[in-house]
Scaffold this active site. Structure first.
Site, PDB file in Angstrom:
ATOM      1  N   SER A   1       0.828  -1.202   0.000  1.00 34.06           N
ATOM      2  CA  SER A   1       0.000   0.000   0.000  1.00 34.06           C
ATOM      3  C   SER A   1       0.862   1.252   0.000  1.00 34.06           C
ATOM      4  CB  SER A   1      -0.922   0.013   1.218  1.00 34.06           C
ATOM      5  OG  SER A   1      -1.630   1.237   1.281  1.00 34.06           O
TER       6      SER A   1
ATOM      7  N   HIS B   1      -0.931  -1.201  -4.405  1.00 31.99           N
ATOM      8  CA  HIS B   1      -2.241  -0.818  -3.876  1.00 31.99           C
ATOM      9  C   HIS B   1      -2.266   0.690  -3.645  1.00 31.99           C
ATOM     10  CE1 HIS B   1      -6.028  -1.908  -1.851  1.00 31.99           C
ATOM     11  NE2 HIS B   1      -5.754  -0.936  -0.999  1.00 31.99           N
TER      12      HIS B   1
ATOM     13  N   ASP C   1      -4.635   3.762  -2.256  1.00 34.06           N
ATOM     14  CA  ASP C   1      -5.812   4.137  -1.473  1.00 34.06           C
ATOM     15  C   ASP C   1      -6.185   5.588  -1.744  1.00 34.06           C
ATOM     16  OD1 ASP C   1      -6.390   1.776   0.179  1.00 34.06           O
ATOM     17  OD2 ASP C   1      -4.396   2.130   1.017  1.00 34.06           O
TER      18      ASP C   1
ATOM     19  N   MET D   1      -8.643   8.524  -0.835  1.00 34.16           N
ATOM     20  CA  MET D   1      -9.558   8.931   0.236  1.00 34.16           C
ATOM     21  C   MET D   1     -10.008  10.366   0.034  1.00 34.16           C
ATOM     22  SD  MET D   1      -7.468   7.491   3.508  1.00 34.16           S
ATOM     23  CE  MET D   1      -6.685   5.876   3.516  1.00 34.16           C
TER      24      MET D   1
ATOM     25  N   HIS E   1      -7.963   1.432  -4.916  1.00 34.02           N
ATOM     26  CA  HIS E   1      -9.011   1.264  -3.905  1.00 34.02           C
ATOM     27  C   HIS E   1      -9.609   2.633  -3.583  1.00 34.02           C
ATOM     28  CE1 HIS E   1      -9.875   0.169   0.600  1.00 34.02           C
ATOM     29  NE2 HIS E   1     -10.982   0.337  -0.096  1.00 34.02           N
TER      30      HIS E   1
ATOM     31  N   MET F   1     -11.877   4.899  -1.524  1.00 34.38           N
ATOM     32  CA  MET F   1     -12.605   5.107  -0.269  1.00 34.38           C
ATOM     33  C   MET F   1     -13.245   6.492  -0.352  1.00 34.38           C
ATOM     34  SD  MET F   1     -10.104   3.500   2.621  1.00 34.38           S
ATOM     35  CE  MET F   1      -8.516   3.136   1.916  1.00 34.38           C
TER      36      MET F   1
ATOM     37  N   MET G   1     -11.869  -5.202   4.661  1.00 34.69           N
ATOM     38  CA  MET G   1     -11.111  -4.300   5.510  1.00 34.69           C
ATOM     39  C   MET G   1     -10.941  -4.945   6.886  1.00 34.69           C
ATOM     40  SD  MET G   1     -10.242  -1.738   3.669  1.00 34.69           S
ATOM     41  CE  MET G   1      -9.470  -0.831   5.034  1.00 34.69           C
TER      42      MET G   1
ATOM     43  N   ASP H   1      -6.963  -5.943   3.741  1.00 36.79           N
ATOM     44  CA  ASP H   1      -6.195  -4.701   3.924  1.00 36.79           C
ATOM     45  C   ASP H   1      -6.363  -4.217   5.354  1.00 36.79           C
ATOM     46  OD1 ASP H   1      -4.955  -2.244   3.767  1.00 36.79           O
ATOM     47  OD2 ASP H   1      -6.317  -1.398   2.284  1.00 36.79           O
TER      48      ASP H   1
END
Length: 218
Positions: free
Chosen positions: A7, A32, A34, A36, A65, A67, A136, A174
């Site tokens: 990540s 990965h 993330d 957000m 990913h 979020m 998660m 994750d």
């Protein structure tokens, strides 16, 4: 062998290029990312300017990913990055079937993420369309959290759902994935390990990746 998707959230952003070169040299399977928005989760990470720069420098498939609220608004933009996987939260998608279909139409694999309190049964009617389910194992929004132990049993429930439905979806986890939790997750049926701090804060990140990747179900 486990698929390893480090990540980037845990990387040193002051030296992002060298961190990406380490990933390129390593045995990592994917990277990965993330994303957000400070709305769906209580934090803001990075957006498309950073994603575009990473896509140019990284030679590993991108496991993106989201979020965020309304991830469906960014499907075409994510596809233009060359992303391999677009992962959206079950809790953020009002019309999940449509979103998964549009991700596939854009040429990407479709993943769906479940928060810790969302049961795997929520995916019964769509599991056959998914390429991956991300569980998660911490509450989303921040790195470095403690692993939620119930995740092990949840992996087992998801593995049974996949088998009973005939789905070919991979299981990704994750949050809190490190030396003591990773073997237990793989043994429970996890295919893909997302690891942030355990990799990027390690004295030898490439060795940390190699050890995770060597894990096999007994």
């Amino acid at each position: 062998m486990a698929i390893v998707s480090p990540s980037l959230l845990a990387a040193d952003f002051l030296h992002l290029d060298s961190e990406l070169q380490m990933i390129n040299r390593s045995e990592a399977d994917w990277l990965h990312l993330d994303v957000m928005d400070g709305v769906f989760v209580p934090n803001i990470s990075f957006g498309f300017p950073v994603l575009e720069a990473v896509a140019k420098a990284c030679r590993k498939p991108l496991d993106v990913h989201f979020m965020i609220v309304h991830p469906e608004h960014y499907i075409s933009q994510t596809a233009r990055l060359g992303a391999m996987m677009m992962n959206v939260h079950y809790e953020a998608c009002l019309h999940l079937d449509r979103t998964v279909h549009e991700i596939h139409q854009a040429g990407m694999k479709a993943g769906v993420t479940l928060n810790p309190a969302t049961p795997v049964a929520a995916l019964e009617d769509i599991i056959g369309q998914l390429d991956m389910v991300l569980l998660m194992s911490v509450n989303p929004g921040f790195g470095g959290q403690a692993f939620i132990e119930n995740t092990i049993a949840k992996v087992g429930r998801l593995r049974r759902l996949i088998a009973e439905s005939g789905s070919h979806a991979l299981i990704e986890v994750d949050g809190g994935v490190q030396a003591d939790t990773a073997p237990r997750l793989v043994e429970a049926g996890v295919d893909v390990l997302v690891s942030g701090s355990h990799v990027f804060k390690a004295p030898q990140p490439e060795e940390a990746i190699r050890r995770l990747r060597s894990l096999k179900r007994q």
